[in-house]
Structure formats: C-alpha cells, structure tokens
Design an enzyme around this catalytic site. Structure first.
Site, PDB file in Angstrom:
ATOM      1  N   SER A  45       0.746  -1.403   0.055  1.00  0.00           N
ATOM      2  CA  SER A  45       0.075   0.039   0.135  1.00  0.00           C
ATOM      3  C   SER A  45       0.748   1.159  -0.090  1.00  0.00           C
ATOM      4  O   SER A  45       0.229   2.378  -0.170  1.00  0.00           O
ATOM      5  CB  SER A  45      -0.911  -0.097   1.144  1.00  0.00           C
ATOM      6  N   LYS A  58       0.564   3.488  -2.879  1.00  0.00           N
ATOM      7  CA  LYS A  58      -0.707   4.286  -3.000  1.00  0.00           C
ATOM      8  C   LYS A  58      -0.380   5.889  -2.909  1.00  0.00           C
ATOM      9  O   LYS A  58      -0.774   6.553  -3.488  1.00  0.00           O
ATOM     10  CB  LYS A  58      -1.471   4.155  -1.868  1.00  0.00           C
ATOM     11  N   TYR A  88      -2.950  -1.555 -10.379  1.00  0.00           N
ATOM     12  CA  TYR A  88      -2.825  -1.582  -9.224  1.00  0.00           C
ATOM     13  C   TYR A  88      -2.032  -2.835  -8.360  1.00  0.00           C
ATOM     14  O   TYR A  88      -1.289  -2.666  -7.579  1.00  0.00           O
ATOM     15  CB  TYR A  88      -4.339  -1.754  -8.611  1.00  0.00           C
ATOM     16  N   TYR A 103      -4.513   3.563   7.729  1.00  0.00           N
ATOM     17  CA  TYR A 103      -5.790   3.001   7.553  1.00  0.00           C
ATOM     18  C   TYR A 103      -6.526   3.453   9.057  1.00  0.00           C
ATOM     19  O   TYR A 103      -6.425   4.615   9.470  1.00  0.00           O
ATOM     20  CB  TYR A 103      -5.702   1.440   7.319  1.00  0.00           C
ATOM     21  N   VAL A 137       1.122  -3.973   3.503  1.00  0.00           N
ATOM     22  CA  VAL A 137       1.094  -5.141   4.454  1.00  0.00           C
ATOM     23  C   VAL A 137       2.296  -6.048   4.059  1.00  0.00           C
ATOM     24  O   VAL A 137       2.243  -7.060   4.614  1.00  0.00           O
ATOM     25  CB  VAL A 137      -0.129  -6.046   3.933  1.00  0.00           C
TER      26      VAL A 137
HETATM   27  N1  GLN Z   1      -2.070  -5.336  -2.227  1.00  0.00           N
HETATM   28  C1  GLN Z   1      -2.791  -5.342  -1.050  1.00  0.00           C
HETATM   29  C2  GLN Z   1      -4.253  -5.339  -1.208  1.00  0.00           C
HETATM   30  O1  GLN Z   1      -4.871  -4.827  -2.071  1.00  0.00           O
HETATM   31  C3  GLN Z   1      -2.295  -3.677  -0.488  1.00  0.00           C
HETATM   32  C4  GLN Z   1      -2.915  -3.698   1.053  1.00  0.00           C
HETATM   33  C5  GLN Z   1      -1.863  -2.804   2.005  1.00  0.00           C
HETATM   34  O2  GLN Z   1      -0.794  -3.201   1.973  1.00  0.00           O
HETATM   35  N2  GLN Z   1      -2.530  -2.816   2.982  1.00  0.00           N
HETATM   36  O3  GLN Z   1      -5.157  -5.675  -0.496  1.00  0.00           O
END
Ligand code: GLN
Length: 319
Positions: free
Chosen positions: A78, A81, A202, A254, A272
């Site tokens: 993430s 992002k 993505y 988050y 993650v």
């Molecule tokens: N690739 C992961 C997902 O889309 C990214 C989520 C994350 O890092 N929190 O679920």
C-alpha cells in the site's frame, strides 16, 4: 506505548546521540516483531520471515543510519498508494484528482467495502484500496506500467525497483476483494477507466520490490518538498507534497491513523508487505521493514521503532 508527556531535552545536531536513539529504536522495533504476524491473505506474503526487522534513516546530505534488514527487498504494497496519488496530482492536478476521490479518513480497514456502498459513492481517500483503485483508474487512461515504474523509481530515488513477479501473480490470483471494489465503483459510474486494466496496474504497483532504504529515500524526497536532494531534479511540485503529507498523516495507517498520529505524529504510510515510510519535514526520510503486522495490518516493529524515535527526538509534527 509511552504514557509520559516528559521528553528529554535533545540536540538534533548531536549525531552520536541520534545514532544511539535510532539504535535503541531498532532494538525496540525488533523486539516488537514477536507481537505481530505476517500477512497471509496474499499467499506469497506468508513466506516472509516474521522476525526480520530493519530501519534506515537518511538526511539531505545522503548520510544514512541503517540497522538490521535494510537491504532485503520486499513488496511495497500500500505504500505505492502514495506514488499513485503523487502521479495523479502531478499529471492530472489537484482539482481533477479530488473530483473523483475524497480526502477523509475512513476509520475502516484498508480493504473495506462498507462505506463505499453505505456512505458515499466516491472512495473516502487515496490511501485505502478503494481510493487507490479509483486513482489508478484515472492514471490507467494515459500511463502504462513502464511509465508508472519509472515514476516510482524517481520517487524512491532507486533505479533497482522491479516487479516482484511471484507477489504480482499471487495478488492477481487472490485479489477478488479488490475486483469487487473496482466493479462496485464501475457499477456506480464512478470508476474512470477499464476495471481490469486498472486492477492489473494496481496489483503491479503493490508488487514493486523496495527495501527500507528505498522507503527512506521516498520519505526524504517528500521531506524535501518533492525535489531529489542529491540531483536537484524536481519530481513533483511542493504544493502537491503538502497534500500528500496531509493525507499520509490523516489516512496513512488506515484505521490506526488517529492513534499513530498521536503517538508518532509523523506523516507516514504503511503496507502489508511490512514497510513503513515516514517523512520528517526538511530533515529525514525514514524507512522501516518488519513484516510481522498488528491487527490493523501495520508493521508492529515499525510502529514501535517510529514511536520510540519520535518520542525521544521530538519528531511529532505538533511537538
Ligand atoms: N495489495 C494489497 C491489497 O490490495 C495492499 C494492501 C495493503 O498494503 N494494506 O490488499
């Protein structure tokens, strides 16, 4: 967790002291890896070593302090992002970007679909899956993977960033929740591009291989207002950096963003894969790697180390 408001006096020019505090923060982070567990909903991520931990701190002169696993590559997840948002601001502008995604903390898990259907057609912010997929749908109309890869390399000052094929395939094969998000957005007439092309980009962005140093570099570029401090190359306008930092602060972890904002207080973004990037304005980029995650999907060791550093070095934005 620190419950005290007492903070020792500190001279930020005293490099030996800083080294000592970061070494302590590293130890603290490493100990906390035992409180988390590696993500397994993307099967390839389950292969990570839960006790790995590393921290890299870099300043504008290129001096760096590294402890532990700072060279090992892992998927950015993430944290990409932030790069997607930066690309959208740079190439589409503020007004266009935020005509299609909001800038509110969601208070929900990163992959939640709840608010999308109950509270708002537009995703709450670009730091959660729904918002990043929405941003990617805009980018997908004029950027391909190679464009995004070169932008990511420039943004992280790291030409060695590549796609982790195993993670990418694993994400793609198990990404039904993200597919549900993209198709829900499409059903509302909100998604701006083809859903499958959007999802492919993505997933690829989530699967870029970085290390703690690449993340420190990204933090440093942000800390330096969007200019590479070593080459002087402008990657993104300082005004956009203000937006990015604000969203990292309010939404970067988050549904743990509020608590993290109080206890650490540095604009940051987690993934993650176990990474956290943190950006100390005009001073440092910080990258941590610890794939053992807490229940919110944030690196347990990374949070412990950053909290330690922030407290002792007074790095909280409101300090
Ligand atoms: N690739 C992961 C997902 O889309 C990214 C989520 C994350 O890092 N929190 O679920």
């Amino acid at each position: 967790m620190y419950f005290t408001y007492e903070q020792p006096e500190f001279d930020l020019n005293d490099l030996d002291e800083i080294r000592r505090v970061i070494a302590e923060a590293y130890e603290n982070g490493r100990e906390h890896t035992s409180t988390g567990k590696v993500a397994d909903y993307i099967p390839e991520l389950a292969k990570a070593n839960a006790s790995d931990f590393g921290i890299c701190v870099k300043n504008m002169s290129g001096e760096k302090l590294s402890f532990g696993e700072t060279e090992k590559r892992f998927s950015i997840q993430s944290i990409s992002k932030v790069i997607n948002l930066a690309a959208s601001l740079k190439f589409l502008g503020f007004r266009e970007t935020f005509s299609h995604v909001k800038m509110e903390p969601s208070g929900d898990a990163f992959n939640s679909i709840l608010k999308l259907d109950l509270a708002s057609d537009l995703p709450f912010n670009p730091m959660i899956n729904a918002g990043a997929i929405q941003v990617m749908s805009m980018l997908s109309n004029f950027m391909d993977y190679d464009d995004l890869l070169s932008f990511s390399r420039a943004f992280c000052m790291d030409d060695k960033i590549m796609l982790n094929e195993e993670v990418y395939c694993s994400e793609r094969d198990t990404g039904d929740r993200n597919r549900a998000i993209a198709y829900l957005l499409k059903s509302k007439g909100v998604l701006q591009g083809d859903p499958d092309k959007t999802l492919d980009l993505y997933f690829k962005m989530c699967s870029l291989n970085v290390n703690a140093e690449s993340l420190a570099n990204m933090g440093l570029l942000i800390a330096n207002g969007g200019t590479n401090p070593f080459t002087g190359k402008h990657i993104i306008h300082p005004g956009y950096i203000r937006t990015i930092r604000s969203l990292m602060y309010t939404c970067g972890l988050y549904d743990e963003s509020g608590e993290y904002g109080v206890l650490v207080g540095i604009p940051s973004k987690s993934g993650v894969g176990g990474g956290i990037v943190a950006s100390v304005k005009e001073r440092w980029g910080i990258g941590t790697y610890g794939p053992a995650l807490n229940e919110k999907g944030n690196s347990a060791g990374g949070i412990a180390a950053l909290q330690h550093m922030s407290h002792l070095l007074r790095l909280n934005a409101f300090c």
